[in-house]
Design an enzyme around this catalytic site. Structure first.
Site, PDB file in Angstrom:
ATOM      1  CD  GLU A 254      80.074  10.219  87.643  1.00 30.13           C
ATOM      2  OE1 GLU A 254      80.450   9.497  86.694  1.00 30.13           O
ATOM      3  OE2 GLU A 254      78.936  10.129  88.145  1.00 30.13           O
TER       4      GLU A 254
ATOM      5  CG  ASP B 175      85.492   5.863  83.334  1.00 31.33           C
ATOM      6  OD1 ASP B 175      86.022   6.984  83.484  1.00 31.33           O
ATOM      7  OD2 ASP B 175      84.657   5.631  82.424  1.00 31.33           O
TER       8      ASP B 175
ATOM      9  CG  LEU C  89      70.632  10.532  81.622  1.00 33.74           C
ATOM     10  CD1 LEU C  89      69.104  10.564  81.650  1.00 33.74           C
ATOM     11  CD2 LEU C  89      71.161  10.145  83.011  1.00 33.74           C
TER      12      LEU C  89
ATOM     13  CB  SER D 197      71.770   9.401  74.270  1.00 30.76           C
ATOM     14  OG  SER D 197      72.670  10.442  73.975  1.00 30.76           O
TER      15      SER D 197
ATOM     16  CD  GLU E  95      81.515   8.171  72.766  1.00 27.85           C
ATOM     17  OE1 GLU E  95      80.577   7.402  72.532  1.00 27.85           O
ATOM     18  OE2 GLU E  95      81.363   9.365  73.064  1.00 27.85           O
TER      19      GLU E  95
ATOM     20  CG  ASP F 262      79.427   6.491  79.726  1.00 25.25           C
ATOM     21  OD1 ASP F 262      79.464   6.395  80.967  1.00 25.25           O
ATOM     22  OD2 ASP F 262      79.667   7.539  79.106  1.00 25.25           O
TER      23      ASP F 262
ATOM     24  CE1 TYR G 245      84.975  12.201  80.999  1.00 25.35           C
ATOM     25  CE2 TYR G 245      86.590  11.873  79.261  1.00 25.35           C
ATOM     26  CZ  TYR G 245      85.791  11.358  80.259  1.00 25.35           C
ATOM     27  OH  TYR G 245      85.811  10.006  80.535  1.00 25.35           O
TER      28      TYR G 245
HETATM   29  C1  GLA Z   1      81.538  10.269  80.882  1.00 22.79           C
HETATM   30  C2  GLA Z   1      82.502   9.253  80.267  1.00 22.79           C
HETATM   31  C3  GLA Z   1      82.773   8.105  81.243  1.00 22.79           C
HETATM   32  C4  GLA Z   1      83.189   8.621  82.616  1.00 22.79           C
HETATM   33  C5  GLA Z   1      82.236   9.713  83.103  1.00 22.79           C
HETATM   34  C6  GLA Z   1      82.707  10.353  84.373  1.00 22.79           C
HETATM   35  O1  GLA Z   1      80.289   9.680  81.065  1.00 22.79           O
HETATM   36  O2  GLA Z   1      81.980   8.746  79.068  1.00 22.79           O
HETATM   37  O3  GLA Z   1      83.747   7.246  80.699  1.00 22.79           O
HETATM   38  O4  GLA Z   1      84.511   9.075  82.588  1.00 22.79           O
HETATM   39  O5  GLA Z   1      82.043  10.727  82.128  1.00 22.79           O
HETATM   40  O6  GLA Z   1      82.690   9.449  85.432  1.00 22.79           O
END
Ligand code: GLA
Length: 386
Positions: A36, A39, A125, A127, A160, A172, A222
């Site tokens: 987590e 990426d 999740l 979406s 995105e 994702d 984030y």
């Molecule tokens: C979100 C982002 C991903 C990743 C996760 C954390 O889902 O879209 O790219 O960074 O958070 O692992």
């Protein structure tokens, strides 16, 4: 889910050719098992696709209009491929993908149809990745110009980042586009090499639990975490010029040069460095069938996300901690960006029913919120269906 063919006829009628040109695409949500917030640091992640999915049932149009009815939002929206402008709503995901495709080599035609989805929105999740990947499949199938899952994922991530405006990593969209049933997907986020890791859940299940808590400040927090990682990297590069990303930093490097980072930044970097190593350890144990150690890695990941990366919430902490004390649970952690959203729990099948029955009530008593549980297994990634 309602019968999408019926909904399609209800909203768009039947065309003179009997809709022989109509087709369906599906794109699942995803849950990340481990890896987590790594990426965007070139690390390794291990998501799987969920049995929750977004579907488009569409048919081509002669003009350059995209006309869609969303059953979730109960509204019909259009846009012209010649005038792609943000509408600040769900159709922006489709528009963002169209804009990226149009900027590349794919000539686009309009289409019309229905979108259904049982992937919960704003629950972590994916979406949004599901609707983006479904859109990419719809356009490219229509133009008979199929793209590889990796290219679809990269294009949707760009949509995105640039059109929707969230600076997310590749996990994702890649999970939605490239996962296989009965497998978890190990993604090397630097090389984009993919490994399908067998994950046949004979005696176990993956329970996804939505904390039902809003993901407050998720986008800004984030981006703040991303900035802190970049700051840590820049400071470490003064001592370690060969390091290109946090992926290249070792724990020995941190022991040696960690003092040169502000304490908060050091915590963030420590999480990333340890989580990358932990993900590889988890995968090795999964391959050897050692789910006990895999589960321990999940627990450690949560702990690190709570203490070092600080992206959990009281609800997520409660859910992970409660789960880890229940019979048959091997591991439990928050999943996705955090700040709300879901946990993922690996549990023995024989205990699932008891777990999912008791959880909502005990959670409500403790946190005064409503949780939802899904008992899941690794599902196939996005596909065009007929
Ligand atoms: C979100 C982002 C991903 C990743 C996760 C954390 O889902 O879209 O790219 O960074 O958070 O692992």
């Amino acid at each position: 889910m309602n019968d999408i063919n019926q909904l399609f006829t209800q909203h768009f009628g039947t065309s003179s050719n009997g809709d022989s040109s109509a087709f369906t695409v599906r794109a699942p949500g995803r849950v990340n098992l481990i890896g987590e917030h790594v990426d965007y640091n070139d690390g390794f992640v291990l998501p799987m696709a969920l049995p929750l999915e977004t579907r488009f049932r569409i048919r081509p149009r002669q003009d350059r209009t995209v006309d869609l009815y969303s059953t979730n939002f109960k509204e019909r929206r259009q846009f012209s491929l010649d005038h792609i402008e943000k509408q600040e709503t769900w159709i922006d995901y489709v528009q963002g993908v169209a804009r990226e495709l149009a900027g590349g080599s794919v000539a686009l035609h309009g289409f019309e149809g229905v979108i259904t989805s049982d992937v919960p929105v704003a629950s972590g999740l994916s979406s949004s990745a599901a609707i983006e990947v479904a859109s990419a499949l719809a356009f490219t199938h229509l133009e008979k110009q199929p793209m590889s899952p990796v290219d679809v994922a990269l294009l949707c991530q760009k949509a995105e980042n640039t059109f929707v405006g969230v600076n997310s990593g590749i996990m994702d969209q890649m999970a939605v586009a490239a996962c296989h049933a009965n497998h978890a997907l190990l993604i090397d986020c630097r090389s984009l090499e993919l490994e399908q890791v067998p994950f046949q859940l004979t005696n176990h299940a993956i329970v996804v639990t939505d904390s039902g808590a809003p993901r407050e400040l998720a986008a800004s927090a984030y981006n703040e975490r991303r900035a802190q990682c970049e700051e840590g990297l820049a400071l470490l590069q003064k001592h370690l010029p060969q390091v290109a990303s946090l992926r290249d930093v070792t724990l020995i490097d941190l022991a040696r040069y960690g003092d040169s980072l502000p304490p908060l930044v050091l915590n963030r970097v420590k999480h990333v460095v340890e989580e990358i190593a932990r993900t590889l350890r988890a995968v090795e144990n999964l391959k050897q069938g050692n789910l006990t150690v895999f589960g321990q890695c999940m627990n450690e990941s949560h702990e690190s996300l709570a203490k070092l990366y600080e992206v959990t919430s009281p609800e997520l902490d409660w859910l992970a901690s409660w789960a880890s004390k229940q019979p048959g649970v091997l591991g439990s952690r928050m999943t996705g960006a955090g700040f709300g959203g879901c946990t993922v729990t690996l549990i023995e099948k024989q205990h699932v029913e008891d777990f999912t029955q008791r959880l909502p009530q005990e959670y409500h008593t403790a946190m005064n919120r409503t949780a939802r549980c899904w008992v899941t297994e690794p599902t196939e990634g996005a596909q065009v269906l007929d």
